[in-house]
Write a protein that holds these residues in place. Sequence first.
Motif, PDB file in Angstrom:
ATOM      1  N   GLN A  50       0.840  -1.206   0.000  1.00  8.01           N
ATOM      2  CA  GLN A  50       0.000   0.000   0.000  1.00  8.01           C
ATOM      3  C   GLN A  50       0.874   1.255   0.000  1.00  8.01           C
ATOM      4  N   TYR A  51       1.934   1.198   0.800  1.00 14.29           N
ATOM      5  CA  TYR A  51       2.845   2.327   0.911  1.00 14.29           C
ATOM      6  C   TYR A  51       3.512   2.590  -0.435  1.00 14.29           C
ATOM      7  N   LYS A  90       1.568   4.457  -3.209  1.00 11.65           N
ATOM      8  CA  LYS A  90       1.234   5.872  -3.022  1.00 11.65           C
ATOM      9  C   LYS A  90       2.017   6.815  -3.931  1.00 11.65           C
ATOM     10  N   SER A  91       3.276   6.487  -4.225  1.00 15.35           N
ATOM     11  CA  SER A  91       4.069   7.358  -5.088  1.00 15.35           C
ATOM     12  C   SER A  91       5.243   6.588  -5.674  1.00 15.35           C
TER      13      SER A  91
END
Lengths: 335, 335
Positions: free
Chosen positions: B254-255, B258-259
């Motif tokens: 998930q982390y 994010k980018s």
Amino acid sequence: MSSKIRIAVDAMGGDNAPESQVLGGIQAARERYDEIEVLLVGDENKIKEIIKSQNCSLDNLHVINATEVVTMHDSPSDAFKTKPDSSLTVGMKLQLDGKADALISAGNTGAVLSASTLMLGRIKGVSRPTIGSLFPTETGRTMMFDVGATVDCRAKHLLEYAQMGSIYMNYIYGINNPRVGLLSVGEEKSKGNDLTLETYKLLEESGLNFVGNVEGRDVLKGSTEVIVCDGFIGNVVLKFAESVLDLLRAKFRQYAAKSLWNKFRVALSYGTLKEAIQDFDYQWYGGVPLLGVNGITIIGHGKSTPLAVKNMIIRAQETVSRKVNEKISEAIKTN
Amino acid sequence: MSSKIRIAVDAMGGDNAPESQVLGGIQAARERYDEIEVLLVGDENKIKEIIKSQNCSLDNLHVINATEVVTMHDSPSDAFKTKPDSSLTVGMKLQLDGKADALISAGNTGAVLSASTLMLGRIKGVSRPTIGSLFPTETGRTMMFDVGATVDCRAKHLLEYAQMGSIYMNYIYGINNPRVGLLSVGEEKSKGNDLTLETYKLLEESGLNFVGNVEGRDVLKGSTEVIVCDGFIGNVVLKFAESVLDLLRAKFRQYAAKSLWNKFRVALSYGTLKEAIQDFDYQWYGGVPLLGVNGITIIGHGKSTPLAVKNMIIRAQETVSRKVNEKISEAIKTN
């Protein structure tokens, strides 16, 4: 005092008390100026000194003197009696006397539990109060009841935990009809021990959104919002969960110590790990509720930071304003 | 057959059976050519095909035909009876008939447990067989008994687990006088539930290296080599531990999503995480022992890889050659 919600803070309870407690109290009083009164209970001089150092002059921040401190060495069951002028006992008495609507404490958990249960009494129909603890999941969060208030539970207790937990998750976390799981060793109805087999039947007939047994591996999966279990196992699982992160940190350190290249990689990745696991961080949750007593108690981790204390105060405010105890009282009445 | 130690392999049990089982069997037979005979039990044609594909012609590798397979859908308690020609039942019978010294299986754990207990019987004096599971710690490893064989234990059972576990950790892991902890909710002798309070007394008088209660947070600390608890709680903790790593992986994903910068950092750090937590990886341990039965059974994870299967076979060999059952028999006799 006004019609604001009044939160007593056990300013002497916790590893970093009274600093964290006072600083957290100031933050909460400032952020929620129109809504709450914060009552800092403890060593008047020390508390006022910290307030002064912050150049704080909020008129919704009050100090109430208490000369004694309940420590981790005090007997949980009678500390509130043997130390009648402790911050815990005095703070709790404020609720009894109608001078506070809730108490938060990051002190000796057992003592807070006993003081709450014995001084405030139980909500009518509740057999045993329960402490819940929030776990992050892959999709959100779930709260486990009980994590240590009662270590030899009966099926009836677990049913009540499910009822109280469902109300808490509904009114505090806004989860409509929360899914309730029964912690066991297999998904099938026939799997479990004597306690869970009996509890399963009660939960089936409870009218709650009971989704059946959940296993240890399901706790963090996100398939429930409420998990019920005996306080013995809940306590072991909660403390075990905290220690997994400690072990991972230790393994990372050991790995880094092996070579400069490893050190470099760990340095790069440590922040990632930290951010990825911040959901496990108790301070964001701001304490756990003690449900089933005739009053509001929010229990914090001994290591609570000012941020955690502030969050506990806000949690207490919500628990009062959303009338959690009234809802519990109504639900339990129908048992 | 020679005087080598003969290990029966349930070649049809496990998510990747028979491939993993046969490949692991070949590896073990090759590495320990002078010491063991490997008996692959299951669908003769399928097994021989895999052996052929590996160009293997080891004369310490044998195939024993069994036409049925116990699956995860079979009732654990009587699968060995309803499927008398299953690889599990036939493999277990080899021990009964003196044609094998041990059996390893990564199949339906409950069925393996029942078949072992009911076909082989218990060692004289043992009330309940127990399944142990290894946990990595900050300084080494510790083994928890019981993790699911018995869900409503009595104090006497936990005492026997401590005795059997101490012998296993001594003779298999070379730990002299292993430290035994009792899983509970507080360090003090007075903390716990009815079961642990009674067990505490038995362990104090047992002559074992009993170090007292350990809490959930101590499991991974390295303060014990043996931890005893009721099979219900052991099972929940074991499965919970496995899922913490799943959650961490999910959080990392998930982390990363994010980018691009997060993605880069996770890519760099993922290997670190993987290496740091490889101690949690069951395949290095190669199965867990079922102790207390009149024979040797090593139980593997359903997902066992060929490496895990090979390790299970070696573990079985050691358990036979180091006479673990004889030591248990002697220890239990004195109760």
